[in-house]
Design an enzyme around this catalytic site. Structure first.
Site, PDB file in Angstrom:
ATOM      1  N   TYR A   1       0.887  -1.050  -0.116  1.00  0.00           N
ATOM      2  CA  TYR A   1       0.097  -0.086  -0.149  1.00  0.00           C
ATOM      3  C   TYR A   1       0.967   1.241   0.174  1.00  0.00           C
ATOM      4  O   TYR A   1       0.729   2.249  -0.768  1.00  0.00           O
ATOM      5  CB  TYR A   1      -0.945  -0.051   1.243  1.00  0.00           C
ATOM      6  CG  TYR A   1      -1.571   1.333   1.437  1.00  0.00           C
ATOM      7  CD1 TYR A   1      -2.935   1.516   0.818  1.00  0.00           C
ATOM      8  CD2 TYR A   1      -1.358   2.211   2.519  1.00  0.00           C
ATOM      9  CE1 TYR A   1      -3.590   2.819   0.981  1.00  0.00           C
ATOM     10  CE2 TYR A   1      -1.818   3.490   2.597  1.00  0.00           C
ATOM     11  CZ  TYR A   1      -2.906   3.714   1.912  1.00  0.00           C
ATOM     12  OH  TYR A   1      -3.813   4.877   2.038  1.00  0.00           O
TER      13      TYR A   1
ATOM     14  N   LYS B   1       1.410   4.228  -2.752  1.00  0.00           N
ATOM     15  CA  LYS B   1       0.753   5.971  -2.490  1.00  0.00           C
ATOM     16  C   LYS B   1       2.386   6.591  -2.527  1.00  0.00           C
ATOM     17  O   LYS B   1       1.971   7.766  -3.397  1.00  0.00           O
ATOM     18  CB  LYS B   1       0.416   5.807  -1.041  1.00  0.00           C
ATOM     19  CG  LYS B   1      -1.066   5.361  -0.857  1.00  0.00           C
ATOM     20  CD  LYS B   1      -2.023   5.922  -1.725  1.00  0.00           C
ATOM     21  CE  LYS B   1      -3.257   5.377  -1.332  1.00  0.00           C
ATOM     22  NZ  LYS B   1      -4.565   6.290  -2.184  1.00  0.00           N
TER      23      LYS B   1
END
Length: 253
Positions: A158, A162
């Site tokens: 994740y 990002k």
């Protein structure tokens, strides 16, 4: 306020906490909004408005992203001047146990989809001289997870997605600025949405917030929507390639 009167907007992840708040804010300020989300029942729960257009679709491939944007442009009656990529997933797995499907799930939604949605929206704008002459604002939603994994979650995939989105935003901004297109990114901290599980244990969650977030609380989706709409507005007309962190001071500690 009517900062967006007469403007068309596309918002992905529109049925989620931040996405829904962005949709509501844009509508309240006069925009016509195409709300994109793969969760059709959740889309139907968005408050009805004459200028709201719901588009159910999965953005995991370039083809489906382009198809969703094409449908949105058709419903809006023209290319969007505002694009907000709020669709995001938070798939967790320890580094030693990450499989290709875990990695791809985060990257496809959090990193690849924002690019292909923006690419399709920019192409639709370029197809007509009148639309191409209007300014365009793209706002991506990243996360402070791009810089720090501070909740103990196994969030490396994740975080990578990002971090990539922050870098991607700068590249998009540099390439598209001569076309009158601004691209910025908002990095929220811990926001009170279904994705954030820190308050599943209220006592532990409150202790973590007191220790790690100077403002001592979760952020609200409407607070992120306000930041997004600033960057999408003419008030930010000289802002591109920028990241605005909205985290209650989390990155200060």
């Amino acid at each position: 306020m009517s900062r967006f009167a007469g403007r068309r907007a596309i918002v992905t992840g529109a049925a989620g906490g931040i996405g829904a708040a962005v949709v509501a804010r844009l509508l309240s300020e006069g925009a016509a909004v195409a709300a994109l989300d793969r969760d059709e029942p959740a889309l139907e729960r968005l408050a009805a408005a004459p200028s709201l257009h719901r588009v159910a679709g999965d953005l995991r491939t370039p083809e489906t992203a382009r198809a969703a944007v094409a449908k949105a442009v058709g419903l809006l009656g023209g290319p969007a001047e505002i694009v907000v990529s709020a669709a995001g997933v938070y798939a967790l797995s320890p580094a030693a146990k990450v499989e290709a499907q875990d990695w791809d799930f985060n990257q496809d939604i959090n990193l690849k989809a924002p690019f292909f949605v923006a690419q399709a929206a920019v192409a639709a704008r370029a197809a007509g001289a009148a639309a191409a002459a209007q300014p365009m604002a793209i706002v991506n939603i990243a996360s402070v997870g791009a810089y720090r994994s501070g909740t103990g979650d196994a969030a490396l995939s994740y975080s990578a997605s990002k971090g990539g989105l922050v870098a991607l935003t700068r590249s998009m901004a540099a390439e598209w600025a001569p076309q009158g297109i601004r691209v910025n990114v908002v990095s929220p901290g811990v926001i009170d949405t279904a994705m954030v599980r820190i308050m599943d244990d209220p006592d532990a969650g409150s202790a973590w917030l007191e220790a790690r977030v100077p403002m001592g609380r979760l952020g609200r989706p409407d607070e992120i929507a306000a930041v997004v709409c600033f960057l999408a507005s003419d008030e930010a007309s000289y802002v591109t390639g920028a990241e605005l962190i909205a985290d209650g001071g989390y990155m200060c500690r």
